[in-house]
Design a protein around this motif. Structure first.
Motif, mmCIF file in Angstrom:
data_model
loop_
_atom_site.group_PDB
_atom_site.id
_atom_site.type_symbol
_atom_site.label_atom_id
_atom_site.label_comp_id
_atom_site.label_asym_id
_atom_site.label_seq_id
_atom_site.Cartn_x
_atom_site.Cartn_y
_atom_site.Cartn_z
ATOM 1 N N UNK A 187 -10.654 -8.253 -1.496
ATOM 2 C CA UNK A 187 -12.072 -8.552 -1.285
ATOM 3 C C UNK A 187 -12.904 -7.445 -1.922
ATOM 4 N N UNK A 188 -13.749 -7.804 -2.872
ATOM 5 C CA UNK A 188 -14.718 -6.852 -3.406
ATOM 6 C C UNK A 188 -15.830 -6.730 -2.372
ATOM 7 N N UNK A 189 -15.859 -5.594 -1.665
ATOM 8 C CA UNK A 189 -16.741 -5.445 -0.514
ATOM 9 C C UNK A 189 -17.977 -4.622 -0.843
ATOM 10 N N UNK A 190 -18.553 -4.894 -2.016
ATOM 11 C CA UNK A 190 -19.770 -4.225 -2.462
ATOM 12 C C UNK A 190 -20.328 -5.063 -3.608
ATOM 13 N N UNK A 191 -21.562 -4.766 -4.069
ATOM 14 C CA UNK A 191 -22.094 -5.540 -5.199
ATOM 15 C C UNK A 191 -21.462 -5.164 -6.536
ATOM 16 N N UNK A 192 -20.551 -4.206 -6.538
ATOM 17 C CA UNK A 192 -19.950 -3.719 -7.777
ATOM 18 C C UNK A 192 -18.571 -4.314 -8.026
ATOM 19 N N UNK A 193 -18.342 -5.544 -7.590
ATOM 20 C CA UNK A 193 -17.039 -6.167 -7.778
ATOM 21 C C UNK A 193 -16.638 -6.255 -9.237
ATOM 22 N N UNK A 194 -17.587 -6.616 -10.098
ATOM 23 C CA UNK A 194 -17.269 -6.732 -11.519
ATOM 24 C C UNK A 194 -16.878 -5.394 -12.120
ATOM 25 N N UNK A 195 -17.347 -4.302 -11.512
ATOM 26 C CA UNK A 195 -17.106 -2.972 -12.059
ATOM 27 C C UNK A 195 -15.721 -2.433 -11.753
ATOM 28 N N UNK A 196 -15.010 -3.065 -10.822
ATOM 29 C CA UNK A 196 -13.678 -2.572 -10.476
ATOM 30 C C UNK A 196 -12.591 -3.641 -10.579
ATOM 31 N N UNK A 197 -12.993 -4.900 -10.778
ATOM 32 C CA UNK A 197 -12.063 -6.028 -10.642
ATOM 33 C C UNK A 197 -10.836 -5.919 -11.529
ATOM 34 N N UNK A 198 -11.010 -5.610 -12.805
ATOM 35 C CA UNK A 198 -9.867 -5.635 -13.718
ATOM 36 C C UNK A 198 -8.866 -4.527 -13.412
ATOM 37 N N UNK A 199 -9.366 -3.358 -13.022
ATOM 38 C CA UNK A 199 -8.453 -2.270 -12.676
ATOM 39 C C UNK A 199 -7.736 -2.551 -11.362
ATOM 40 N N UNK A 200 -8.472 -3.051 -10.385
ATOM 41 C CA UNK A 200 -7.850 -3.406 -9.101
ATOM 42 C C UNK A 200 -6.773 -4.464 -9.324
ATOM 43 N N UNK A 201 -7.056 -5.428 -10.205
ATOM 44 C CA UNK A 201 -6.078 -6.486 -10.490
ATOM 45 C C UNK A 201 -4.797 -5.905 -11.077
ATOM 46 N N UNK A 202 -4.920 -4.957 -11.992
ATOM 47 C CA UNK A 202 -3.712 -4.336 -12.549
ATOM 48 C C UNK A 202 -2.891 -3.662 -11.454
ATOM 49 N N UNK A 203 -3.572 -2.998 -10.522
ATOM 50 C CA UNK A 203 -2.868 -2.348 -9.415
ATOM 51 C C UNK A 203 -2.163 -3.379 -8.532
ATOM 52 N N UNK A 204 -2.855 -4.463 -8.251
ATOM 53 C CA UNK A 204 -2.291 -5.499 -7.381
ATOM 54 C C UNK A 204 -1.057 -6.123 -7.999
ATOM 55 N N UNK A 205 -1.157 -6.490 -9.272
ATOM 56 C CA UNK A 205 -0.040 -7.161 -9.947
ATOM 57 C C UNK A 205 1.145 -6.215 -10.085
ATOM 58 N N UNK A 206 0.871 -4.937 -10.367
ATOM 59 C CA UNK A 206 1.959 -3.952 -10.439
ATOM 60 C C UNK A 206 2.640 -3.823 -9.084
ATOM 61 N N UNK A 207 1.869 -3.891 -8.002
ATOM 62 C CA UNK A 207 2.457 -3.806 -6.675
ATOM 63 C C UNK A 207 3.298 -5.010 -6.316
ATOM 64 N N UNK A 208 2.873 -6.171 -6.788
ATOM 65 C CA UNK A 208 3.625 -7.412 -6.479
ATOM 66 C C UNK A 208 4.878 -7.549 -7.317
ATOM 67 N N UNK A 209 4.772 -7.262 -8.593
ATOM 68 C CA UNK A 209 5.864 -7.557 -9.528
ATOM 69 C C UNK A 209 6.554 -6.322 -10.098
ATOM 70 N N UNK A 210 5.962 -5.142 -9.846
ATOM 71 C CA UNK A 210 6.537 -3.936 -10.422
ATOM 72 C C UNK A 210 5.848 -3.573 -11.710
ATOM 73 N N UNK A 211 5.717 -2.295 -11.963
ATOM 74 C CA UNK A 211 4.981 -1.830 -13.153
ATOM 75 C C UNK A 211 5.689 -2.199 -14.451
ATOM 76 N N UNK A 212 6.932 -2.531 -14.360
ATOM 77 C CA UNK A 212 7.662 -2.865 -15.574
ATOM 78 C C UNK A 212 7.406 -4.273 -16.088
ATOM 79 N N UNK A 213 6.559 -5.060 -15.332
ATOM 80 C CA UNK A 213 6.228 -6.382 -15.849
ATOM 81 C C UNK A 213 6.923 -7.456 -15.204
#
Length: 376
Positions: A350-376
């Motif tokens: 949840x982007x819990x501020x008006x700055x969701x667009x400012x962090x979304x892509x980086x947060x997404x990389x962190x989330x996907x790395x956590x789910x699938x592993x940094x190796x892809x």
């Protein structure tokens, strides 16, 4: 038999599309499930400004810088026009100038400058009156959010084989399966990016995150033909909203002065932000009303306060208010991004501020790395 994907993303706002991109780039087969015919929430109702300046040093600042980098790449590939770049914060008071100068000298102010009054007037003739200086960040970029998200979704579908299920509501998420209004969807992992709808899915897990809803009064206005801003524009009132300024010299003195000079602006959460579109019109934000259920009605009082600050900074009043609307987004006083892991294969973001667009892509990389592993 249910269709099968590596990742299901619930929500086609900017946070959802960012997660779809991060997963697709890691070689995953992705489906995005959206209840409306198109993105229609917080992502398209705000200014479309991707900010870097103003974030606190540390994780959020690094996220903002990384997200801005990805935004530039995505805009180039998806055919999204960048309307303008940069952010000017106009100091109307010496207390604001002290804070802005201090921020420009901090780690999070890397690449930014603060200009004293004489230089500020020469560099930024758009700003009128007896100003105490201008802070300039070159990093911000602005897009027309509504058209940008549509183009990014189309590009994800065409270039990254991301599937989209529009007009499809999600009623349940379990490991391996998403229950929707059009039947089950099989997915090895799921990320829920439902914007300010944090009560439908995993509401029990989010109750401790301090989430509520925020409403912002928004305007699109016109001034004289040929008028051009140097980038996005903000004022003293905005400084009180920015986490990166909280501990800086001048901020508490600025707050005390604003409480004396502009108490109604503070009471209604007015913090000016102006961004320009390619047709010359200006998107003006706005106010902040926090409520579990913000009402849908706009008031003349709030609009007048916003336009009063607009006139004080730019030395002119709009010739025409083209449109009015209410921006809406999730908000937490505790942290700007709320994440949760209901299970090993499910994440809620949840982007819990008006700055969701400012962090979304980086947060997404962190989330996907956590789910699938940094190796892809």
């Amino acid at each position: 038999m249910a269709e099968s994907y590596d990742l299901a993303v619930v929500g086609a706002g900017v946070v959802g599309l960012a997660h779809a991109l991060a997963a697709a780039r890691s070689g995953r087969r992705v489906v995005v499930i959206e209840r409306d015919p198109r993105a229609n929430g917080a992502s398209i109702r705000m200014t479309g400004l991707v900010t870097v300046a103003g974030h606190a040093s540390g994780a959020m600042w690094r996220r903002a810088r990384r997200s801005r980098e990805i935004w530039a790449d995505v805009c180039a590939q998806a055919g999204v026009r960048i309307e303008h770049e940069g952010l000017a914060i106009v100091a109307r008071r010496p207390e604001a100038a002290i804070a802005l100068d201090a921020f420009a000298a901090s780690e999070a102010g890397e690449g930014c400058s603060f200009y004293q009054p004489d230089d500020a007037h020469a560099l930024f003739p758009q700003f009128k009156g007896d100003i105490a200086g201008v802070f300039w960040s070159p990093d911000e970029l602005r897009v027309e959010a509504k058209s940008a998200l549509a183009k990014i979704a189309a590009w994800l579908e065409d270039a990254h084989d991301v599937a989209f299920k529009w007009e499809t509501a999600v009623s349940g998420v379990a490991d391996g399966e998403v229950t929707t209004s059009r039947g089950p969807v099989s997915a090895a992992a799921t990320v829920v990016c439902a914007g300010d709808d944090f009560r439908t899915l995993f509401a029990d897990r989010l109750t401790g995150a301090g989430l509520t809803k925020a409403k912002s009064s928004m305007l699109r206005v016109r001034v004289e033909d040929g008028y051009e801003l140097p980038g996005a524009v903000a004022s003293d009132l905005t400084i009180l909203r920015l986490p990166g300024f909280e501990e800086l010299d001048g901020v508490e003195a600025l707050r005390a002065r604003l409480e004396q000079e502009q108490p109604e602006h503070l009471r209604h959460g007015v913090a000016l932000l102006v961004a320009q579109s390619s047709d010359g019109s200006l998107v003006v934000s706005g106010s902040r009303e926090l409520s579990a259920c913000p009402d849908p009605f706009e008031t003349q009082v709030v609009e007048d306060l916003i336009l009063e600050e607009f006139a004080a900074v730019l030395g002119r009043k709009p010739k025409q208010v083209v449109s009015r609307w209410a921006g809406a987004y999730a908000y937490s006083t505790e942290r700007p991004v709320v994440t949760d892991a209901p299970s090993d294969r499910v994440r809620v973001v949840v982007a819990a501020s008006p700055a969701g667009a400012s962090s979304a892509f980086a947060v997404a990389e962190e989330t996907i790395a956590g789910l699938f592993g940094k190796g892809g």
